[in-house]
Design a protein around this motif. Structure first.
Motif, PDB file in Angstrom:
ATOM      1  N   TYR A 137       0.716  -1.081  -0.105  1.00  0.00           N
ATOM      2  CA  TYR A 137      -0.073   0.000   0.199  1.00  0.00           C
ATOM      3  C   TYR A 137       0.715   1.486  -0.193  1.00  0.00           C
ATOM      4  CZ  TYR A 137      -3.943  -2.988   1.188  1.00  0.00           C
ATOM      5  OH  TYR A 137      -4.830  -3.975   1.277  1.00  0.00           O
ATOM      6  N   HIS A 138       2.008   1.035  -0.216  1.00  0.00           N
ATOM      7  CA  HIS A 138       3.080   2.448  -0.243  1.00  0.00           C
ATOM      8  C   HIS A 138       3.025   3.130  -1.555  1.00  0.00           C
ATOM      9  CE1 HIS A 138       5.797   1.317   3.361  1.00  0.00           C
ATOM     10  NE2 HIS A 138       4.425   1.081   3.527  1.00  0.00           N
ATOM     11  N   THR A 139       1.977   2.848  -2.479  1.00  0.00           N
ATOM     12  CA  THR A 139       2.053   3.370  -3.730  1.00  0.00           C
ATOM     13  C   THR A 139       0.918   4.823  -3.413  1.00  0.00           C
ATOM     14  OG1 THR A 139      -0.196   2.579  -4.311  1.00  0.00           O
ATOM     15  CG2 THR A 139       1.859   1.454  -4.985  1.00  0.00           C
ATOM     16  N   LYS A 140       1.044   5.796  -4.253  1.00  0.00           N
ATOM     17  CA  LYS A 140       0.455   7.183  -4.143  1.00  0.00           C
ATOM     18  C   LYS A 140      -0.892   6.870  -4.021  1.00  0.00           C
ATOM     19  CE  LYS A 140       3.621  10.575  -5.116  1.00  0.00           C
ATOM     20  NZ  LYS A 140       3.715  12.075  -5.456  1.00  0.00           N
ATOM     21  N   PRO A 141      -1.892   6.290  -4.902  1.00  0.00           N
ATOM     22  CA  PRO A 141      -3.032   6.002  -5.006  1.00  0.00           C
ATOM     23  C   PRO A 141      -3.684   5.469  -3.716  1.00  0.00           C
ATOM     24  CG  PRO A 141      -2.299   5.165  -7.132  1.00  0.00           C
ATOM     25  CD  PRO A 141      -1.107   5.425  -6.364  1.00  0.00           C
ATOM     26  N   LYS A 142      -3.056   4.155  -3.339  1.00  0.00           N
ATOM     27  CA  LYS A 142      -3.235   3.637  -2.108  1.00  0.00           C
ATOM     28  C   LYS A 142      -3.086   4.640  -0.853  1.00  0.00           C
ATOM     29  CE  LYS A 142      -4.197  -0.511  -3.616  1.00  0.00           C
ATOM     30  NZ  LYS A 142      -5.419  -1.128  -3.639  1.00  0.00           N
ATOM     31  N   GLN A 143      -2.022   5.310  -0.840  1.00  0.00           N
ATOM     32  CA  GLN A 143      -1.771   6.144   0.378  1.00  0.00           C
ATOM     33  C   GLN A 143      -2.875   7.306   0.224  1.00  0.00           C
ATOM     34  OE1 GLN A 143       0.484   6.385   3.074  1.00  0.00           O
ATOM     35  NE2 GLN A 143       0.779   4.305   2.186  1.00  0.00           N
ATOM     36  N   ALA A 144      -3.374   7.824  -0.744  1.00  0.00           N
ATOM     37  CA  ALA A 144      -4.319   8.859  -0.897  1.00  0.00           C
ATOM     38  C   ALA A 144      -5.907   7.913  -0.112  1.00  0.00           C
ATOM     39  CB  ALA A 144      -4.764   9.223  -2.373  1.00  0.00           C
ATOM     40  N   LEU A 145      -6.086   6.768  -0.516  1.00  0.00           N
ATOM     41  CA  LEU A 145      -7.158   6.168  -0.077  1.00  0.00           C
ATOM     42  C   LEU A 145      -6.954   6.045   1.685  1.00  0.00           C
ATOM     43  CD1 LEU A 145      -7.647   3.225  -2.568  1.00  0.00           C
ATOM     44  CD2 LEU A 145      -9.203   5.306  -2.201  1.00  0.00           C
ATOM     45  N   ILE A 146      -5.870   5.639   2.004  1.00  0.00           N
ATOM     46  CA  ILE A 146      -5.705   5.480   3.233  1.00  0.00           C
ATOM     47  C   ILE A 146      -6.040   6.622   4.120  1.00  0.00           C
ATOM     48  CG2 ILE A 146      -3.938   5.170   5.206  1.00  0.00           C
ATOM     49  CD1 ILE A 146      -2.680   3.009   3.245  1.00  0.00           C
ATOM     50  N   GLU A 147      -5.405   7.970   3.556  1.00  0.00           N
ATOM     51  CA  GLU A 147      -5.443   9.338   4.199  1.00  0.00           C
ATOM     52  C   GLU A 147      -7.095   9.632   4.138  1.00  0.00           C
ATOM     53  OE1 GLU A 147      -2.742  12.035   2.535  1.00  0.00           O
ATOM     54  OE2 GLU A 147      -1.042  10.706   2.902  1.00  0.00           O
ATOM     55  N   ALA A 148      -7.729   9.189   3.224  1.00  0.00           N
ATOM     56  CA  ALA A 148      -9.301   9.478   3.275  1.00  0.00           C
ATOM     57  C   ALA A 148      -9.999   8.719   3.890  1.00  0.00           C
ATOM     58  CB  ALA A 148      -9.646   9.392   1.463  1.00  0.00           C
ATOM     59  N   GLY A 149      -9.203   7.522   4.542  1.00  0.00           N
ATOM     60  CA  GLY A 149     -10.047   6.630   5.581  1.00  0.00           C
ATOM     61  C   GLY A 149     -10.884   5.839   4.619  1.00  0.00           C
ATOM     62  N   LEU A 150     -10.468   5.464   3.525  1.00  0.00           N
ATOM     63  CA  LEU A 150     -11.520   4.492   2.488  1.00  0.00           C
ATOM     64  C   LEU A 150     -10.645   3.164   2.481  1.00  0.00           C
ATOM     65  CD1 LEU A 150     -12.100   6.939  -0.187  1.00  0.00           C
ATOM     66  CD2 LEU A 150     -13.490   6.276   1.786  1.00  0.00           C
ATOM     67  N   LEU A 151      -9.336   3.108   3.092  1.00  0.00           N
ATOM     68  CA  LEU A 151      -8.530   1.760   3.006  1.00  0.00           C
ATOM     69  C   LEU A 151      -8.200   1.552   4.536  1.00  0.00           C
ATOM     70  CD1 LEU A 151      -7.610  -0.402   1.345  1.00  0.00           C
ATOM     71  CD2 LEU A 151      -5.377   0.818   0.986  1.00  0.00           C
ATOM     72  N   LEU A 152      -8.957   0.577   4.869  1.00  0.00           N
ATOM     73  CA  LEU A 152      -8.985   0.236   6.161  1.00  0.00           C
ATOM     74  C   LEU A 152      -8.354  -1.155   6.538  1.00  0.00           C
ATOM     75  CD1 LEU A 152     -12.360   1.510   7.177  1.00  0.00           C
ATOM     76  CD2 LEU A 152     -10.205   2.583   7.853  1.00  0.00           C
ATOM     77  N   PRO A 153      -7.925  -1.396   7.730  1.00  0.00           N
ATOM     78  CA  PRO A 153      -7.125  -2.730   7.816  1.00  0.00           C
ATOM     79  C   PRO A 153      -8.453  -3.614   8.428  1.00  0.00           C
ATOM     80  CG  PRO A 153      -6.418  -1.385   9.756  1.00  0.00           C
ATOM     81  CD  PRO A 153      -7.231  -0.452   8.546  1.00  0.00           C
ATOM     82  N   VAL A 154      -8.382  -4.883   7.481  1.00  0.00           N
ATOM     83  CA  VAL A 154      -9.537  -5.729   7.931  1.00  0.00           C
ATOM     84  C   VAL A 154      -8.946  -6.992   8.313  1.00  0.00           C
ATOM     85  CG1 VAL A 154     -11.296  -4.713   6.810  1.00  0.00           C
ATOM     86  CG2 VAL A 154      -9.823  -6.105   5.594  1.00  0.00           C
ATOM     87  N   THR A 155      -7.609  -6.999   8.790  1.00  0.00           N
ATOM     88  CA  THR A 155      -6.676  -8.106   8.923  1.00  0.00           C
ATOM     89  C   THR A 155      -6.796  -8.271  10.565  1.00  0.00           C
ATOM     90  OG1 THR A 155      -4.870  -6.674   8.935  1.00  0.00           O
ATOM     91  CG2 THR A 155      -5.418  -7.977   6.931  1.00  0.00           C
ATOM     92  N   LYS A 156      -6.195  -9.367  11.242  1.00  0.00           N
ATOM     93  CA  LYS A 156      -5.940  -9.390  12.422  1.00  0.00           C
ATOM     94  C   LYS A 156      -4.626  -8.533  12.794  1.00  0.00           C
ATOM     95  CE  LYS A 156      -7.673 -14.133  12.914  1.00  0.00           C
ATOM     96  NZ  LYS A 156      -7.618 -15.227  13.820  1.00  0.00           N
ATOM     97  N   PRO A 157      -4.727  -8.117  14.035  1.00  0.00           N
ATOM     98  CA  PRO A 157      -5.793  -8.466  15.275  1.00  0.00           C
ATOM     99  C   PRO A 157      -6.742  -7.880  15.303  1.00  0.00           C
ATOM    100  CG  PRO A 157      -3.685  -6.973  16.156  1.00  0.00           C
ATOM    101  CD  PRO A 157      -3.754  -7.266  14.626  1.00  0.00           C
ATOM    102  N   ASP A 158      -7.804  -8.340  16.102  1.00  0.00           N
ATOM    103  CA  ASP A 158      -9.133  -8.038  16.206  1.00  0.00           C
ATOM    104  C   ASP A 158      -9.122  -6.819  17.119  1.00  0.00           C
ATOM    105  OD1 ASP A 158      -9.788 -10.126  15.292  1.00  0.00           O
ATOM    106  OD2 ASP A 158     -10.707 -10.992  17.062  1.00  0.00           O
ATOM    107  N   VAL A 159      -9.855  -5.832  17.068  1.00  0.00           N
ATOM    108  CA  VAL A 159      -9.899  -4.461  17.730  1.00  0.00           C
ATOM    109  C   VAL A 159     -10.226  -4.575  19.408  1.00  0.00           C
ATOM    110  CG1 VAL A 159     -10.666  -2.697  16.011  1.00  0.00           C
ATOM    111  CG2 VAL A 159     -12.267  -3.993  17.313  1.00  0.00           C
ATOM    112  N   ASP A 160     -11.004  -5.737  19.778  1.00  0.00           N
ATOM    113  CA  ASP A 160     -11.099  -5.894  21.139  1.00  0.00           C
ATOM    114  C   ASP A 160      -9.865  -6.543  21.777  1.00  0.00           C
ATOM    115  OD1 ASP A 160     -11.567  -8.080  19.262  1.00  0.00           O
ATOM    116  OD2 ASP A 160     -12.745  -9.116  20.853  1.00  0.00           O
ATOM    117  N   ASN A 161      -8.995  -7.377  21.226  1.00  0.00           N
ATOM    118  CA  ASN A 161      -7.626  -7.824  21.741  1.00  0.00           C
ATOM    119  C   ASN A 161      -6.703  -6.623  21.761  1.00  0.00           C
ATOM    120  OD1 ASN A 161      -8.805 -10.456  21.739  1.00  0.00           O
ATOM    121  ND2 ASN A 161      -7.963 -10.991  19.805  1.00  0.00           N
ATOM    122  N   LEU A 162      -6.819  -5.727  20.893  1.00  0.00           N
ATOM    123  CA  LEU A 162      -6.031  -4.617  20.954  1.00  0.00           C
ATOM    124  C   LEU A 162      -6.148  -3.573  21.958  1.00  0.00           C
ATOM    125  CD1 LEU A 162      -5.940  -3.522  17.136  1.00  0.00           C
ATOM    126  CD2 LEU A 162      -3.985  -4.284  18.511  1.00  0.00           C
TER     127      LEU A 162
END
Length: 139
Positions: free
Chosen positions: A74-99
């Motif tokens: 995700y270190h490409t400019k288009p992916k970074q733009a999506l991350i900054e806009a809050g459109l690309l979110l981590p849906v991988t482990k760990p779970d938020v409750d464990n964090l």
């Protein structure tokens, strides 16, 4: 209402499953995995810089934002733009409750008396080039 806000820099670590072992007397004992234990200790060190004069004893609203390291793909400019806009979110482990569990355990006896005082919690998991945890304790 008052707020205590601070950041815990570094990669967030989820609370691991308890491990079982034997004591010197042969009894079975449960213990935290080293990574979880070390992270909780780090949370305690950081939180102690922001601790109130007396431990909070009333109800607490807790807001936690976990910024996980951005994967290399995700270190490409288009992916970074999506991350900054809050459109690309981590849906991988760990779970938020464990964090959240690791942070709550680390704040016990430093900020509040017991983590049962947390009556509401807002937890988010996002990507960032600067991994960290943002903590807001509202009481």
């Amino acid at each position: 209402m008052e707020t205590i806000s601070f950041e815990i820099m570094g990669d967030p670590v989820a609370q691991g499953r308890p491990r079982a072992g034997k004591s010197f007397s042969g009894k079975t004992v449960l213990y935290d995995p080293a990574k979880s234990r070390d992270f909780k200790q780090y949370v305690k060190v950081v939180a102690s810089q922001y601790k109130p004069k007396e431990l909070i004893t009333g109800p607490i609203h807790l807001e936690l934002t976990f910024y996980q390291p951005t994967p290399k793909k995700y270190h490409t400019k288009p992916k970074q733009a999506l991350i900054e806009a809050g459109l690309l979110l981590p849906v991988t482990k760990p779970d938020v409750d464990n964090l959240a569990k690791g942070v709550k355990d680390g704040l016990t006896k430093i900020i509040w008396q017991d983590d049962s005082q947390v009556v509401s919690m807002m937890v988010r998991k996002l990507y960032s080039m600067t991994p960290r945890v943002e903590v807001n304790v509202i009481y």
